[in-house]
Design a protein around this motif. Structure first.
Motif, PDB file in Angstrom:
ATOM      1  N   THR A  39       0.836  -1.210   0.000  1.00  0.00           N
ATOM      2  CA  THR A  39       0.000   0.000   0.000  1.00  0.00           C
ATOM      3  C   THR A  39       0.868   1.256   0.000  1.00  0.00           C
TER       4      THR A  39
ATOM      5  N   ASP B 219      -6.993  -2.019  -4.085  1.00  0.00           N
ATOM      6  CA  ASP B 219      -6.185  -2.633  -3.029  1.00  0.00           C
ATOM      7  C   ASP B 219      -7.042  -3.656  -2.275  1.00  0.00           C
ATOM      8  N   GLU B 220      -6.406  -4.497  -1.506  1.00  0.00           N
ATOM      9  CA  GLU B 220      -7.088  -5.514  -0.687  1.00  0.00           C
ATOM     10  C   GLU B 220      -7.935  -6.438  -1.555  1.00  0.00           C
TER      11      GLU B 220
HETATM   12 MG    MG Z   1      -2.042  -2.718   2.316  1.00  0.00          MG
END
Ligand code: MG
Ligand code: ATP
Length: 287
Positions: free
Chosen positions: A72, A151-152
């Motif tokens: 991230t 993301d994720e």
């Molecule tokens: Mg992350």
């Protein structure tokens, strides 16, 4: 003490090392970016995708690695170098990149809600899926980003088979219809999330951020940390005993290396030794 005696520190970090203890301890709590080769390669790969001319099948990427390895932070760094701008003439926000997180359960309603939130578009909580969908697609068409980062993405796997398929189809639609490069980011399971769909599998190039091992690169990472920590004496973090201890105690995860060093630096400020020793590290590793 003068700034120019702090030769173990990077020029820009020297003034910080002369501040009072409390200020230095607080400064340790802020994330700072440390360059390392794999992160630089990831950033270059992202730049390459972003610069890609529009084509029928936009290339995509899956950036994966264990939790706390720094994925991230790479995305955040990339976004910082491509800030949004306001297009006065068209009266719309110009964004090359839109970044969002896959909701914990990957249903389409939540996905579009998260996307609209990211696009800064308020909407009614009771809106139907088709309304959200239309709104999101219209907005994306207007903003015309070149890249969508999700993301994720391993959260996809939390869904049932149909939910997973629907979310993958949604991503595929966005990639095809809006000619976006899609970058999905997630843990080691992220590539698995794309597995059910042959087209997705072939289009997404995997890029892994692996755990650290005892290499020259890891020693250089530690040296780079040392050059920005606000300590007044050199710790010589590239000593074999410290390298090996840090590697074992962090399990090779960048986030843990960073935590151990920050907490050890705090101890070194408090006990006035001003340098990190093995005993500081042992103390913080015990928790
Ligand atoms: Mg992350
Ligand atoms: N290049 C870097 N420079 C400095 N610190 C870093 C770097 N990369 C990672 N870190 C440290 O590691 C921590 C975790 O990074 P990050 O949140 O990006 O991990 P992640 O891979 O996204 O984890 P998760 O899969 O759990 O979301 C950061 O908060 C930071 O302290």
């Amino acid at each position: 003490m003068a700034e120019d005696s702090l030769t173990h520190l990077q020029g820009s970090a020297r003034a910080g090392a002369l501040l009072d203890d409390q200020t230095r301890i607080r400064a340790l709590q802020f994330d700072r970016w440390i360059d390392h080769p794999r992160a630089t390669q990831a950033l270059q790969q992202l730049e390459r995708l972003l610069a890609m001319p529009e084509r029928q099948r936009m290339p995509c990427m899956v950036l994966h690695g264990d939790s706390n390895i720094g994925k991230t932070l790479i995305v955040t760094k990339f976004l910082r170098s491509h800030p949004a701008a306001f297009d006065e003439r068209r009266g719309v926000e110009q964004r090359q990149i839109v970044a969002m997180q896959m909701p914990p359960t990957p249903d389409q309603h939540r996905f579009y809600t998260a996307l609209l939130f990211e696009l800064g578009a308020p909407h009614s909580a009771t809106a139907t899926l088709s309304v959200l969908e239309r709104l999101a697609r219209d907005l994306l068409r207007r903003i015309a980003p070149r890249m969508l980062i999700v993301d994720e993405v391993h959260h996809l796997l939390a869904g049932g088979y149909r939910e997973q398929r629907a979310a993958l189809n949604l991503l595929k639609y966005l990639a095809n219809d809006l000619k976006l490069s899609i970058v999905v980011v997630g843990t080691a399971d992220a590539p698995l999330a794309l597995e059910p769909d042959a087209q997705m599998r072939s289009r997404f190039t995997p890029f892994e951020i692996p755990r650290w091992r005892e290499t020259e690169e890891f020693r250089r990472l530690l040296v780079a940390f040392e050059r920005v920590l606000p300590l007044r004496k050199p710790s010589d973090l590239s000593q074999r005993s410290l390298v090996q201890f840090l590697l074992a105690a962090s399990a090779g995860l960048t986030g843990e290396v960073s935590r151990l060093l920050n907490e050890a630096a705090e101890l070194a400020i408090q006990d006035r030794s001003e340098r990190i020793t093995l005993s500081h590290l042992e103390q913080v590793a015990r928790g």
